[in-house]
Design a protein around this motif. Structure first.
Motif, mmCIF file in Angstrom:
data_model
loop_
_atom_site.group_PDB
_atom_site.id
_atom_site.type_symbol
_atom_site.label_atom_id
_atom_site.label_comp_id
_atom_site.label_asym_id
_atom_site.label_seq_id
_atom_site.Cartn_x
_atom_site.Cartn_y
_atom_site.Cartn_z
ATOM 1 N N LEU A 15 0.843 -1.192 0.000
ATOM 2 C CA LEU A 15 0.000 0.000 0.000
ATOM 3 C C LEU A 15 0.875 1.237 0.000
ATOM 4 O O LEU A 15 1.781 1.369 0.830
ATOM 5 N N GLN A 16 0.613 2.135 -0.914
ATOM 6 C CA GLN A 16 1.308 3.418 -0.916
ATOM 7 C C GLN A 16 0.556 4.358 0.018
ATOM 8 O O GLN A 16 -0.654 4.508 -0.094
ATOM 9 N N LEU A 17 1.275 4.977 0.948
ATOM 10 C CA LEU A 17 0.632 5.883 1.900
ATOM 11 C C LEU A 17 0.453 7.270 1.291
ATOM 12 O O LEU A 17 1.311 7.765 0.565
ATOM 13 N N LYS A 18 -0.675 7.894 1.623
ATOM 14 C CA LYS A 18 -1.044 9.181 1.029
ATOM 15 C C LYS A 18 -0.493 10.334 1.875
ATOM 16 O O LYS A 18 -1.243 11.191 2.341
ATOM 17 N N THR A 19 0.820 10.342 2.076
ATOM 18 C CA THR A 19 1.457 11.425 2.820
ATOM 19 C C THR A 19 1.871 12.527 1.851
ATOM 20 O O THR A 19 1.969 12.296 0.651
ATOM 21 N N ARG A 124 2.265 -9.945 9.490
ATOM 22 C CA ARG A 124 2.992 -8.741 9.859
ATOM 23 C C ARG A 124 2.703 -7.632 8.848
ATOM 24 O O ARG A 124 2.281 -7.893 7.717
ATOM 25 N N ILE A 125 2.944 -6.408 9.273
ATOM 26 C CA ILE A 125 2.954 -5.264 8.356
ATOM 27 C C ILE A 125 4.275 -4.552 8.584
ATOM 28 O O ILE A 125 4.685 -4.341 9.726
ATOM 29 N N GLN A 126 4.943 -4.191 7.508
ATOM 30 C CA GLN A 126 6.227 -3.508 7.657
ATOM 31 C C GLN A 126 6.248 -2.211 6.862
ATOM 32 O O GLN A 126 5.618 -2.097 5.814
ATOM 33 N N PRO A 151 6.485 6.183 0.568
ATOM 34 C CA PRO A 151 6.239 5.302 1.723
ATOM 35 C C PRO A 151 5.260 4.181 1.404
ATOM 36 O O PRO A 151 4.210 4.411 0.803
ATOM 37 N N LEU A 152 5.641 2.965 1.802
ATOM 38 C CA LEU A 152 4.807 1.779 1.595
ATOM 39 C C LEU A 152 4.545 1.066 2.909
ATOM 40 O O LEU A 152 5.369 1.085 3.824
ATOM 41 N N LEU A 153 3.391 0.401 2.973
ATOM 42 C CA LEU A 153 3.144 -0.633 3.976
ATOM 43 C C LEU A 153 3.047 -1.947 3.221
ATOM 44 O O LEU A 153 2.305 -2.047 2.235
ATOM 45 N N GLU A 154 3.810 -2.941 3.646
ATOM 46 C CA GLU A 154 3.653 -4.279 3.068
ATOM 47 C C GLU A 154 2.868 -5.127 4.050
ATOM 48 O O GLU A 154 3.304 -5.352 5.189
ATOM 49 N N LEU A 190 -4.171 3.433 -9.954
ATOM 50 C CA LEU A 190 -3.214 4.508 -9.683
ATOM 51 C C LEU A 190 -1.861 3.975 -9.226
ATOM 52 O O LEU A 190 -0.902 4.733 -9.100
ATOM 53 N N GLY A 191 -1.794 2.680 -8.943
ATOM 54 C CA GLY A 191 -0.543 2.087 -8.488
ATOM 55 C C GLY A 191 -0.325 2.184 -6.996
ATOM 56 O O GLY A 191 0.738 1.825 -6.488
ATOM 57 N N SER A 192 -1.335 2.671 -6.255
ATOM 58 C CA SER A 192 -1.169 2.804 -4.802
ATOM 59 C C SER A 192 -1.502 1.520 -4.057
ATOM 60 O O SER A 192 -1.390 1.451 -2.840
ATOM 61 N N LEU A 193 -1.933 0.490 -4.782
ATOM 62 C CA LEU A 193 -2.116 -0.843 -4.208
ATOM 63 C C LEU A 193 -1.572 -1.857 -5.206
ATOM 64 O O LEU A 193 -1.923 -1.828 -6.386
ATOM 65 N N ARG A 194 -0.691 -2.720 -4.731
ATOM 66 C CA ARG A 194 -0.148 -3.774 -5.582
ATOM 67 C C ARG A 194 -0.178 -5.081 -4.800
ATOM 68 O O ARG A 194 -0.049 -5.081 -3.575
#
Length: 481
Positions: A15-19, A124-126, A151-154, A190-194
């Motif tokens: 997940l791409q964070l919307k910062t 887990r989430i990293q 910034p990503l969350l996996e 949009l590429g914010s979720l892969r």
């Protein structure tokens, strides 16, 4: 007896964070709407001596994601270097969390269309950084480093999924759950979720998982489902023909509907992980977690419960309206105007969603604003127009910028409520349809309502939908006694 197989599936979602800025520097995170390679600096390009500094907003958003997914948040975690060379990775390593992620041991409770419920564990989430973006143009490949260090969350699930249907529903629930937090657009377009899928098969009843294959290049949830189904079939065929499954990474070819070998799968040791020397430990205090918890918006589960209890909506309606936070917000704005939750729900679930499906638009792109729909519904409630005329008004409003009330007035759509005028139309219908009148009088109680409905329909047709249905019904019943 033929061997029976069971699939085992785990999903890795990025997940791409919307910062506003990147994870380690102050460069703008608006990478897609800017000229190529303009949002870069020595830090995100990995220049020697440039030191990363963790974006505090990333931590806040990461905690929100962890809370939404029922995870245990670790007070102390750390960052690691994952070493590999890709042309779009300027540092030749990725800063991620390997030894100790910031959160773990979460879960999502998923419900299928059949009603069956199951739980998917989240290992887990990293927190980590994205690579640049490669653009392949003929014989050349170009790279846009604007995306580097986004910034990503996996989010790594447990291997709890057993079918493509389960994977599809899990992804949909994960997407809407995260969307409610506001931390990401969660858009594959949009590429914010892969998403990458880890797939293996084992004989039914076995406790030992088969060799897993990772599948990448999945650009939609439907592609994830199709790739899973294909890969399950491929692996079973290989094994039943005497072969064995290699641990490897494969790409999904959406056009050919097959997976293709990309590379043999690396193990952790191939990446030569070691602690990131330029970043201190990440410390998230309990007081900070509680502060962020107070900032959390209403969750999808809480909104669903409130829609059922406060608006007295059926569970079916509430489920559809809360599936996307934008649709839920649209509904609540309409209700503020109409003060009628069920009528508002009916119009959204029929006319609005039908129009969105036909046009391929989202609710944010709808040509009928919540204010416009609220006004249309109020015109029905005030007996200014009939429901039939309201549907015509809805269609007109799709391509007309005038206020709904102005359209009704200027187009002569106002409902006829004059008793004498309606009675004249009723009398005309009765005189022109003697067979239906006779049929009504000779019918049993079960058939009478259908004949009555037919006569009322004739009145509405003759009045071009303008006659007040309630007055028509009362007059027709009175004259047929």
């Amino acid at each position: 007896m033929a061997r029976q197989w069971e699939s085992v599936i785990g999903l890795e979602v990025h997940l791409q964070l919307k910062t506003g800025t990147k994870v380690w520097c102050g460069c703008s995170a608006d990478y897609d709407n800017s000229p190529t390679n303009t949002h870069t600096c020595p830090i995100c390009l990995g220049h020697p001596g440039a030191l990363p500094k963790l974006n505090k907003k990333v931590v806040e958003y990461a905690v929100k994601g962890a809370l939404a997914l029922n995870c245990k948040i670790n007070n102390i975690s750390g960052f690691d270097r994952k070493n590999y060379f890709y042309p779009d990775t300027p540092k030749n390593y990725q800063i991620t969390q390997f030894e100790k992620p910031y959160c773990e041991k979460g879960h999502l409770d998923v419900k299928l269309n059949s009603g069956r419920e199951f739980t998917v564990g989240i290992t887990r989430i990293q927190i980590e950084e994205d690579a640049g973006k490669s653009i392949h143009a003929g014989s050349e490949s170009l790279i846009n480093f604007n995306r580097a260090s986004m910034p990503l969350l996996e989010i790594i699930s447990e291997p709890d999924l057993r079918s493509s249907e389960e994977a599809y529903e899990y992804l949909n629930l994960l997407k809407s759950t995260i969307k409610y937090t506001g931390i990401s657009d969660v858009s594959m377009e949009l590429g914010s979720l892969r998403c990458d899928a880890n797939i293996s098969v084992m004989e039914k009843g076995s406790k030992v998982y088969g060799t897993r294959v990772e599948v990448k290049n999945l650009n939609s949830f439907k592609a994830v489902a199709r790739a899973i189904d294909y890969e399950i079939g491929r692996q079973i065929e290989v094994i039943e023909n005497g072969g064995s499954i290699d641990q490897e990474t494969r790409l999904w070819d959406d056009e050919a509907q097959v997976t293709r070998i990309m590379r043999s799968k690396e193990d952790a040791m191939d990446y030569r992980y070691f602690a990131e020397p330029d970043l201190p430990k990440l410390v998230i205090k309990n007081e900070e977690i509680e502060r962020i918890k107070e900032l959390m918006p209403e969750s999808k589960t809480a909104k669903l419960k409130r829609f059922i209890e406060d608006y007295e909506l059926p569970e079916y309606d509430a489920n559809i309206l809360t599936d996307e936070i934008e649709l839920a917000d649209y509904f609540e704005k309409v209700v503020q105007i109409t003060k009628n939750a069920k009528l508002s729900s009916n119009w959204i679930m029929t006319e609005v969603l039908r129009e969105l499906k036909e046009s391929g638009k989202t609710i944010e792109e709808s040509k009928i604003s919540s204010e416009d729909l609220g006004k249309i519904i109020n015109l029905i409630q005030k007996d200014v127009i009939s429901s039939k005329i309201a549907k015509e008004l809805f269609t007109i409003k799709l391509n007309d910028s005038r206020d709904p009330e102005v359209i009704v007035k200027e187009e002569g759509m106002v409902q006829v409520v004059d008793l004498g005028e309606i009675e004249g139309i009723v009398n005309q219908v009765l005189s022109e349809n003697p067979k239906m009148v006779e049929d009504f009088k000779n019918s049993d109680e079960g058939r009478k309502p259908r004949v009555l409905k037919g006569l009322i329909g004739q009145v509405m047709k003759l009045s071009k939908g303008k006659a007040n249905p309630k007055i028509v019904t009362e007059l027709m019943e009175l004259k047929l006694k």
